[in-house]
Every structure is written in structure tokens, then in C-alpha cells.
Write an enzyme that holds these catalytic residues in place. Structure first.
Site: not given
Length: 426
Positions: A47, A133, A139, A174, A200, A206, A332, A334, A336, A338, A418
Site C-alpha cells: 500500500e 481503498k 484509529y 489493507c 500494516s 499482530k 545517559g 544510570s 538501571g 531502562d 527530579n
């Protein structure tokens, strides 16, 4: 006439890029040359293969829309004996008169939208038809109804010449195939195979859902379905490839690799010839070459669910950095989980030489955070620098003390923590 046994379908799972008309055109031409070399009857590309997807506000630029339409004409002028299906945003006055792609289907409001999300049919040096289409999603990452008018549900079918006689096929785009009633409708109208062009995007799980939808649609219409998808990352979206072909019983015949450009070609068993109750565009291929034999179609194994998610993350980072011209990334670290995860994704996407980690200990850092970050960098083989921020933190805390409040004033201590995190961004 007795139905021919098969339609030789080629699927080109391309990594099309939004706005790169020249690059996308070159990729489609290369796929067309390959399809000619394997004696394909039809080549499917994703597509919006001409422009990339999602095109979004580029569609508000008349110059871009005109350039995209001219790209379709350029591709058509060099098209050969393979019926090539390409995707593009086409104004109604640039669509073929025959076939019904110009006609407007259901509408959400009174705004006139002259563009169609079109699958154009190219062969023998010209544009011979198009399909607009029908279902326009609004959405998640989709905003099709903002830009396009919906095609009618009863658009024409296409008669594709093969060495054994014509095969009547339907084109869908699609979202259309996710409504099994559309597949059943085109089958009831006489389609012997359904060919679907797609961009898609990936979501967790999925690929498995997509296969289930195609199987259900094929069984509902008693018709085979060939489904080509885009691959690669485009900004915040990742297309996972995994193009599929299922037979009329819903059995998987072929599957392309996930998250990477790939090609499939197979002789698709078509449904028996049926009475046709819609207009049919007779596609002219010129000379129809005889078919040479093919190897068995590829059925790529599905990825483990964890590998699937990881590959999506790596693909998105890699293609974003590559396409916007970022040769290196700085993170960065740390100590941790993440930042460790982000660094590992970056290394898998770009390689260790393109990733640099920085540890920035401050007054709220634990003693082990820098050690953990250094161990991570060593494990990944990336450069690691330590830049203490305690002095800079103290300076900013002094500057903000009268506004936020100092010790003993009842100020939330999280505000000061913070401050350390925001300072790392600086």
C-alpha cells in the site's frame, strides 16, 4: 471455460520510505525486473508503495500529490508483461474512468475529498485500471478518512491473462481485508483470487492475528488470498513484513520473513470460474510468456513472541536513525534497567561503534550506579564517559531554593530528585 489451475503471483515486501519518490520508484522497478525474471503473472507491492505510508500532511501539498501521480505514470511507461500493482494517493481525475475507482463510497461527513488511496494496475506500458481503498481507518496511527474519499464496495474486478487463460481477480487495500464480508462479496461477484496491498503496522501479537484474519476471510469467500505487506520503520511506526498467501481453505501456502525486505513467488491455486456480476477490466499484458518451473514457496517460521517484540524495537531505532541521517547516538546510563535496555537496543540497531554512554552521578545516585553502568558499557563494547553533575546540581538548587523551598520548608523532596534527572538532559 474451465478455470486455469494457478495464477503466478509475486509479492515484493518493500521498505518504502515516506516522501522518497525516486527511491521508492527504483525499488518498484527492481521488483518488476525480478517478477519478469520469474515469469510472474502479477506483482504486488505494498500500500502506498510509490509514496510510503503514512503520508499524512504531505497529502495537503498539491505539488507532492502531482509528483506522486507522475511517478505512477513513469512506472507505467516502463511496465512490461507482468501486471504490476502499485499504491499511490491519486486524485480522481488521474484515475482510469473504467472500473469505478473514481466513484465515492460511504462518507463520514460532507467534506469533498478528491484523493483516493489507490492500488493502480500497470502493464504493457500504461495504467490499465485502479482500485480505491474502501474502508478508511481512523484509529491508532491511521488517519485515512481525513485525506481520502472511500472507494465503493462494488468496484470492478480484473481479468489477468495467464498462459492457461484469464483469471478474474479482486484487489483490496489493507483495512479492506480485515472485514471478511468484503472478501465474501468480491468472491460472490466472481473473483477467483483476492490480491491485497498493505502497509500494516506492527503491534504485539499482530502477525498471528493477521494470519487468523486472512484464513477466516479466505474460508468465508472460498477464495485464495495473497497479502503483501511493507517492511521497516517509518518514524514511530514499524511495518513487520511477514507477507502471506493462503488458499481457499485457509491453509498457509507462503510467508515472507519478518521485519526485513523479502520476496515471494508461487503458483496460487485459484477458485473455480464463477459467474461474474460486476464490471471486469480486461488487462492487456501484451505477450504472455510461458512459465518456467518454480521452487517450492518459502514459509518463514514465526518469531518467538519475545524475539518479535525485540526485533520490532531494533528495527524502529535502526531505520529511524538511518533515514534521518543520525550516524551515532548518545545515551545517559544510570545503571538501571531502562537505560540498559535502551543501550542494548541501540547497539543491536547500529553497532557498538555508533553508541556512546555517559554516566552522570549526582547527590541522589547510589554508589553502585556508575559501576553498573560501566559494566554494561563493557559488556556492550561501547564508549563510556563519566560526567559528575553534583556541582551543577548544587548551583541549580541554590537558584531555585526560594521558589521550591529548602530543607525544613515542607517542600516535596521528589522535586529535588527530579531536578537531578532534568539536569542529566542538559
Amino acid at each position: 471455460m474451465t478455470s486455469p489451475a494457478t495464477l503466478r503471483v509475486a509479492l515484493a515486501q518493500l521498505p518504502v520510505r515516506v516522501g522518497d519518490l525516486a527511491g521508492n520508484r527504483a525499488a518498484i522497478r527492481a521488483a518488476s525486473a525480478w517478477a519478469e525474471s520469474v515469469d510472474a503473472d502479477v506483482l504486488l507491492t505494498p500500500e502506498m508503495s510509490v509514496t510510503g505510508y503514512p503520508v499524512e500532511d504531505l497529502l495537503a501539498e498539491p505539488g507532492f500529490v502531482d509528483a506522486a501521480a507522475r511517478s505512477v505514470d513513469d512506472l507505467a511507461a516502463t511496465s512490461g508483461h507482468v501486471v504490476t500493482v502499485v499504491g499511490a494517493p491519486l486524485p480522481t481525475d488521474r484515475l482510469p474512468v473504467a472500473g469505478g475507482a473514481r466513484a465515492l463510497g460511504s462518507t463520514l461527513d460532507a467534506v469533498v475529498r478528491p484523493l483516493r488511496n489507490a492500488a493502480a494496475v500497470l502493464a504493457d506500458g500504461r495504467v490499465q485500471g485502479a482500485h480505491a481503498k474502501t474502508l478508511l481507518p481512523t484509529y491508532s496511527v491511521f488517519d485515512d478518512a481525513r485525506h481520502f474519499g472511500a472507494g465503493r464496495r462494488d468496484q470492478a474486478l480484473f481479468a489477468v491473462p495467464t498462459p492457461h487463460g484469464p483469471v478474474t481477480v479482486a484487489l483490496l487495500v489493507c483495512e479492506d481485508v480485515w472485514d471478511p464480508t468484503l472478501v465474501a462479496e468480491v468472491a460472490a461477484a466472481g473473483a477467483q483470487a483476492v490480491l491485497v496491498t498493505n502497509a500494516s503496522p506492527y503491534e504485539v501479537g499482530k502477525p498471528a492475528r493477521r494470519l487468523a484474519v486472512l484464513r477466516a476471510a479466505a474460508v468465508a469467500g472460498a477464495v485464495p488470498v495473497a497479502y503483501v505487506n511493507a517492511s521497516g520503520g517509518q518514524d514511530e511506526v514499524v511495518f513487520d513484513g511477514g507477507s502471506l498467501v493462503v488458499d481457499a481453505d485457509g491453509q498457509l501456502l507462503a510467508r515472507a520473513a519478518a521485519f526485513t525486505p523479502d520476496r515471494l513467488v508461487l503458483d496460487l491455486p485459484v477458485a473455480p470460474a464463477r459467474p461474474v456480476t460486476r464490471d471486469v477490466v480486461q488487462v492487456d499484458r501484451g505477450a504472455v510468456p510461458a512459465r518456467r518451473s518454480l521452487a517450492a514457496p518459502t514459509v518463514a517460521p514465526p518469531l518467538d513472541p519475545h524475539d518479535e517484540v525485540w526485533t520490532a524495537l531494533v528495527t524502529g531505532v535502526r531505520d529511524y536513525c538511518t533515514r534521518v541521517g543520525l550516524p551515532r547516538v548518545v545515551l545517559g546510563l544510570s545503571g538501571g534497567v531502562d537505560s540498559a535496555l535502551a543501550a542494548t537496543i541501540a547497539v543491536d540497531a547500529l553497532g557498538p561503534d555508533a553508541v556512546r554512554g555517559v554516566g552522570m552521578p549526582g547527590p541522589y545516585s547510589s554508589p553502585g550506579s556508575v559501576d553498573d553502568a560501566a559494566a554494561l558499557a563493557a559488556n556492550l563494547g561501547i564508549r563510556f564517559d563519566v560526567v559528575p553533575i553534583a556541582d551543577a546540581y548544587a548551583e541549580r538548587r541554590t537558584a531555585l531554593a526560594d521558589v521550591v523551598g529548602g530543607p525544613g520548608t515542607g517542600a516535596d523532596p521528589v522535586a529535588w530528585e527530579n531536578l537531578q534527572a532534568r539536569l542529566r538532559g542538559t
